[in-house]
Design a protein around this motif. Structure first.
Motif, PDB file in Angstrom:
ATOM      1  N   PRO A   1      49.245 -42.761 -10.236  1.00 36.84           N
ATOM      2  CA  PRO A   1      49.027 -43.175 -11.626  1.00 36.84           C
ATOM      3  C   PRO A   1      49.431 -42.110 -12.652  1.00 36.84           C
ATOM      4  CG  PRO A   1      46.947 -42.596 -10.608  1.00 36.84           C
ATOM      5  CD  PRO A   1      47.964 -42.569  -9.514  1.00 36.84           C
ATOM      6  N   ILE A   2      49.474 -40.857 -12.241  1.00 32.52           N
ATOM      7  CA  ILE A   2      49.761 -39.783 -13.203  1.00 32.52           C
ATOM      8  C   ILE A   2      51.221 -39.364 -13.158  1.00 32.52           C
ATOM      9  CG2 ILE A   2      49.177 -37.392 -13.864  1.00 32.52           C
ATOM     10  CD1 ILE A   2      46.951 -39.564 -14.355  1.00 32.52           C
TER      11      ILE A   2
ATOM     12  N   GLU B   1      42.114 -40.555 -10.327  1.00 38.92           N
ATOM     13  CA  GLU B   1      42.765 -41.552 -11.180  1.00 38.92           C
ATOM     14  C   GLU B   1      43.221 -42.753 -10.347  1.00 38.92           C
ATOM     15  OE1 GLU B   1      43.537 -38.313 -11.034  1.00 38.92           O
ATOM     16  OE2 GLU B   1      43.525 -37.453 -13.060  1.00 38.92           O
TER      17      GLU B   1
ATOM     18  N   ARG C   1      42.565 -46.765 -10.840  1.00 40.36           N
ATOM     19  CA  ARG C   1      43.674 -47.719 -10.965  1.00 40.36           C
ATOM     20  C   ARG C   1      43.609 -48.771  -9.868  1.00 40.36           C
ATOM     21  NH1 ARG C   1      49.469 -47.505 -13.704  1.00 40.36           N
ATOM     22  NH2 ARG C   1      50.256 -49.441 -12.859  1.00 40.36           N
TER      23      ARG C   1
ATOM     24  N   GLU D   1      41.371 -51.771 -10.651  1.00 40.83           N
ATOM     25  CA  GLU D   1      42.017 -52.743 -11.532  1.00 40.83           C
ATOM     26  C   GLU D   1      43.101 -53.530 -10.809  1.00 40.83           C
ATOM     27  OE1 GLU D   1      39.770 -52.339 -14.768  1.00 40.83           O
ATOM     28  OE2 GLU D   1      41.642 -53.485 -14.921  1.00 40.83           O
TER      29      GLU D   1
ATOM     30  N   TRP E   1      50.677 -66.320  -9.799  1.00 37.40           N
ATOM     31  CA  TRP E   1      51.960 -66.724 -10.370  1.00 37.40           C
ATOM     32  C   TRP E   1      52.918 -67.186  -9.271  1.00 37.40           C
ATOM     33  CZ3 TRP E   1      57.169 -64.852 -10.582  1.00 37.40           C
ATOM     34  CH2 TRP E   1      57.959 -65.475 -11.562  1.00 37.40           C
TER      35      TRP E   1
ATOM     36  N   PHE F   1      56.165 -64.988 -16.015  1.00 34.27           N
ATOM     37  CA  PHE F   1      54.938 -64.225 -15.733  1.00 34.27           C
ATOM     38  C   PHE F   1      54.344 -63.674 -17.023  1.00 34.27           C
ATOM     39  CE2 PHE F   1      52.734 -60.286 -14.441  1.00 34.27           C
ATOM     40  CZ  PHE F   1      51.843 -60.804 -13.518  1.00 34.27           C
TER      41      PHE F   1
ATOM     42  N   ASP G   1      62.900 -49.696 -16.813  1.00 38.70           N
ATOM     43  CA  ASP G   1      62.019 -48.771 -16.081  1.00 38.70           C
ATOM     44  C   ASP G   1      61.498 -47.667 -17.000  1.00 38.70           C
ATOM     45  OD1 ASP G   1      62.441 -50.170 -13.745  1.00 38.70           O
ATOM     46  OD2 ASP G   1      63.923 -48.770 -12.918  1.00 38.70           O
TER      47      ASP G   1
ATOM     48  N   ASP H   1      53.169 -46.880 -19.728  1.00 41.87           N
ATOM     49  CA  ASP H   1      52.096 -46.454 -18.842  1.00 41.87           C
ATOM     50  C   ASP H   1      51.528 -45.084 -19.203  1.00 41.87           C
ATOM     51  OD1 ASP H   1      52.325 -48.853 -17.639  1.00 41.87           O
ATOM     52  OD2 ASP H   1      52.978 -48.123 -15.680  1.00 41.87           O
TER      53      ASP H   1
ATOM     54  N   PRO I   1      47.670 -45.441 -18.147  1.00 46.05           N
ATOM     55  CA  PRO I   1      47.912 -45.049 -16.750  1.00 46.05           C
ATOM     56  C   PRO I   1      46.988 -45.744 -15.752  1.00 46.05           C
ATOM     57  CG  PRO I   1      46.728 -43.329 -17.909  1.00 46.05           C
ATOM     58  CD  PRO I   1      47.111 -44.344 -18.943  1.00 46.05           C
ATOM     59  N   ILE I   2      45.856 -46.229 -16.208  1.00 46.74           N
ATOM     60  CA  ILE I   2      44.886 -46.825 -15.273  1.00 46.74           C
ATOM     61  C   ILE I   2      44.993 -48.338 -15.247  1.00 46.74           C
ATOM     62  CG2 ILE I   2      42.406 -47.069 -14.731  1.00 46.74           C
ATOM     63  CD1 ILE I   2      43.640 -44.217 -14.295  1.00 46.74           C
ATOM     64  N   SER I   3      45.062 -48.948 -16.451  1.00 45.87           N
ATOM     65  CA  SER I   3      45.060 -50.411 -16.486  1.00 45.87           C
ATOM     66  C   SER I   3      45.486 -50.951 -17.835  1.00 45.87           C
ATOM     67  CB  SER I   3      43.647 -50.913 -16.171  1.00 45.87           C
ATOM     68  OG  SER I   3      43.527 -52.285 -16.486  1.00 45.87           O
ATOM     69  N   VAL I   4      46.277 -52.014 -17.817  1.00 47.27           N
ATOM     70  CA  VAL I   4      46.599 -52.726 -19.053  1.00 47.27           C
ATOM     71  C   VAL I   4      45.381 -53.472 -19.572  1.00 47.27           C
ATOM     72  CG1 VAL I   4      49.067 -53.022 -18.658  1.00 47.27           C
ATOM     73  CG2 VAL I   4      47.479 -54.701 -17.717  1.00 47.27           C
ATOM     74  N   GLY I   5      44.378 -53.638 -18.726  1.00 46.55           N
ATOM     75  CA  GLY I   5      43.178 -54.370 -19.116  1.00 46.55           C
ATOM     76  C   GLY I   5      42.151 -53.510 -19.836  1.00 46.55           C
ATOM     77  N   LEU I   6      42.404 -52.209 -19.922  1.00 46.20           N
ATOM     78  CA  LEU I   6      41.484 -51.307 -20.619  1.00 46.20           C
ATOM     79  C   LEU I   6      42.148 -50.773 -21.884  1.00 46.20           C
ATOM     80  CD1 LEU I   6      40.328 -49.075 -17.600  1.00 46.20           C
ATOM     81  CD2 LEU I   6      39.004 -50.911 -18.678  1.00 46.20           C
TER      82      LEU I   6
ATOM     83  N   ASP J   1      39.726 -45.762 -23.269  1.00 39.99           N
ATOM     84  CA  ASP J   1      39.021 -45.728 -21.982  1.00 39.99           C
ATOM     85  C   ASP J   1      39.821 -45.023 -20.887  1.00 39.99           C
ATOM     86  OD1 ASP J   1      36.888 -47.163 -23.078  1.00 39.99           O
ATOM     87  OD2 ASP J   1      37.934 -49.060 -22.745  1.00 39.99           O
TER      88      ASP J   1
ATOM     89  N   LYS K   1      41.802 -39.439 -20.939  1.00 42.30           N
ATOM     90  CA  LYS K   1      41.919 -38.219 -20.133  1.00 42.30           C
ATOM     91  C   LYS K   1      43.107 -38.344 -19.179  1.00 42.30           C
ATOM     92  CE  LYS K   1      38.916 -35.962 -17.209  1.00 42.30           C
ATOM     93  NZ  LYS K   1      37.629 -35.993 -16.459  1.00 42.30           N
ATOM     94  N   GLU K   2      43.199 -39.498 -18.539  1.00 43.64           N
ATOM     95  CA  GLU K   2      44.303 -39.739 -17.606  1.00 43.64           C
ATOM     96  C   GLU K   2      45.635 -39.778 -18.371  1.00 43.64           C
ATOM     97  OE1 GLU K   2      41.532 -41.578 -17.843  1.00 43.64           O
ATOM     98  OE2 GLU K   2      40.607 -41.783 -15.854  1.00 43.64           O
TER      99      GLU K   2
ATOM    100  N   ARG L   1      47.106 -36.343 -18.983  1.00 44.70           N
ATOM    101  CA  ARG L   1      47.794 -35.788 -17.803  1.00 44.70           C
ATOM    102  C   ARG L   1      49.148 -36.456 -17.617  1.00 44.70           C
ATOM    103  NH1 ARG L   1      45.109 -35.382 -12.018  1.00 44.70           N
ATOM    104  NH2 ARG L   1      46.819 -33.918 -11.699  1.00 44.70           N
ATOM    105  N   ARG L   2      49.151 -37.786 -17.742  1.00 45.58           N
ATOM    106  CA  ARG L   2      50.412 -38.497 -17.530  1.00 45.58           C
ATOM    107  C   ARG L   2      51.447 -38.122 -18.593  1.00 45.58           C
ATOM    108  NH1 ARG L   2      52.025 -43.932 -14.511  1.00 45.58           N
ATOM    109  NH2 ARG L   2      54.164 -44.023 -15.226  1.00 45.58           N
TER     110      ARG L   2
ATOM    111  N   GLU M   1      53.462 -34.973 -17.819  1.00 47.42           N
ATOM    112  CA  GLU M   1      54.546 -35.211 -16.863  1.00 47.42           C
ATOM    113  C   GLU M   1      55.693 -35.989 -17.500  1.00 47.42           C
ATOM    114  OE1 GLU M   1      53.230 -33.129 -13.753  1.00 47.42           O
ATOM    115  OE2 GLU M   1      54.914 -34.485 -13.456  1.00 47.42           O
TER     116      GLU M   1
END
Lengths: 248, 248
Positions: free
Chosen positions: A123-124, A136, A140, A143, A155, B64, B112, B119, B123-128, B132, B135-136, B139-140, B143
């Motif tokens: 994820p990072i 992390e 992830r 989810e 889908w 989709f 891409d 992301d 980095p964790i979720s499109v749902g959050l 939230d 912190k992640e 880090r991402r 990079e």
């Protein structure tokens, strides 16, 4: 875009040691019985050739990353673009522009799904080890298991149903096998390896995806390939990785 | 795939309120001066129509996710597939199979890049919410700024150089403008919005990408579009978001 009789084998360039994204291309070539060389695995100079092509030596079209395919003077990267090219040549794509584009659209959605599956354990950053982003990854994965896998599977199930697919004849597009069927097979296969508990639960209520997966796996050429040495097993260096702590 | 004279406008379906992935399609339509309706923004029932199409009502090919394009009876989703379809119709793609496929491959690599840019803040979720996963995200972002943006920009710079592009005529494929040029323009534009410090630093040593970005922005139809109300500004709901703490 005629499927001319080929004399020289296709050359597939991909990292050795994992099925990875190269597998989407391999499965199409294997199902069609097309001659190909898995260059980085089969040729002593294969890795050097692959890196040189990526650096732009010997091609005007260097790819950002493997896999890429060479067919004579043509070099193509990006899985979906490779399959767009191979589809009609291997008789694994429908002929009408609209149906061919729909097959391609499904393939692109499969690519998105695979990218998300990869990012669960990264994820990072792709530049760090899983061990350096475990915390992390755990978030992830929650989810991914709870929201994303079900959404994607739903889908594909709906696409199969809208195509009139049955458990006996589960096809994503039309009545004949396409590269999209092969790619969904591999994605489900990879997810079953990586998330056996989650997938066991989720597939129970997705009968068409389930039967697509099992029927493709039973096709003679695919089954023979899966047992051959050409097939590299899933492992914890690829897209689909099994980490017990990420599956529930 | 002839560029037939069109009577009925293209219909673009995308979330209102952000440029988002819909912008890649809008820029092609705008540059070509093609008639189109931005359905969810321009029609009172637009959002309902969009959701119905995604649910599979009124199409055999439900996407989709947005964006998707309707052209008469054809409905196509996935940005790269939409542009593959529109390219020859809008005269924004080369004619030979090999060059058209290369343009498409570049577009897929841009996709891409955009997905990675998204992301960074998710980095964790499109749902959050971003809040939230701050912190992640930090880090991402490190990079992304330090490794990924330079790697992608270097690839585009090399592709431009290999095409014989100059600062006066910066084109990714051949000598004419393609949808890939428009898409790289938008991606650089978005990254400049999201990561002004990073991009200011990185673009200094990528003269071809820099001049592609500025020359596309000056094209009469693009410049007029950017000033119009049809263009929605970047903001913190889209792909490219500016969070001060993520840029350095």
């Amino acid at each position: 875009m005629a499927a001319a009789r080929k004399n020289s084998p296709y050359e597939l360039f991909y990292w050795p040691g994992i099925p990875g994204r190269g597998e989407y291309v391999r499965l199409a070539l294997e199902e069609a019985g097309a001659p190909y060389v898995d260059v980085a695995r089969e040729r002593e100079t294969g890795m050097d050739e692959m890196m040189a092509l990526m650096e732009g030596e010997g091609t005007r079209h260097p790819s950002f990353a493997p896999p890429f395919l060479r067919d004579g003077r043509v070099v193509i990267g990006q899985v979906a673009a490779i399959l767009l090219y191979l589809g009609p040549r291997l008789r694994l794509a429908p002929k009408s522009e609209s149906a061919a584009l729909w097959t391609h659209q499904i393939q692109l959605t499969i690519a998105d799904f695979a990218a998300e599956a990869h990012d669960v354990h990264h994820p990072i950053s792709v530049g760090l080890y899983y061990e350096d982003q475990k915390k992390e990854a755990a978030r992830r994965a929650e989810e991914f298991r709870g929201a994303r896998i079900p959404k994607f599977l739903d889908w594909f199930e709906a696409v199969l149903a809208a195509n009139g697919a049955t458990k006996e004849k589960p096809r994503l597009v039309g009545k004949s096998l396409t590269y999209a069927d092969l790619s969904l097979f591999h994605t489900v296969d990879g997810l079953k390896y990586a998330f056996p508990k989650t997938m066991g639960r989720l597939l129970r209520s997705r009968p068409l995806v389930t039967s697509l997966h099992s029927s493709v796996g039973k096709r003679p050429k695919i089954a023979a390939y899966m047992k051959s040495e050409r097939r590299q097993p899933f492992n914890e260096n690829g897209i689909f990785r099994h980490y017990k702590e990420l599956d529930r």
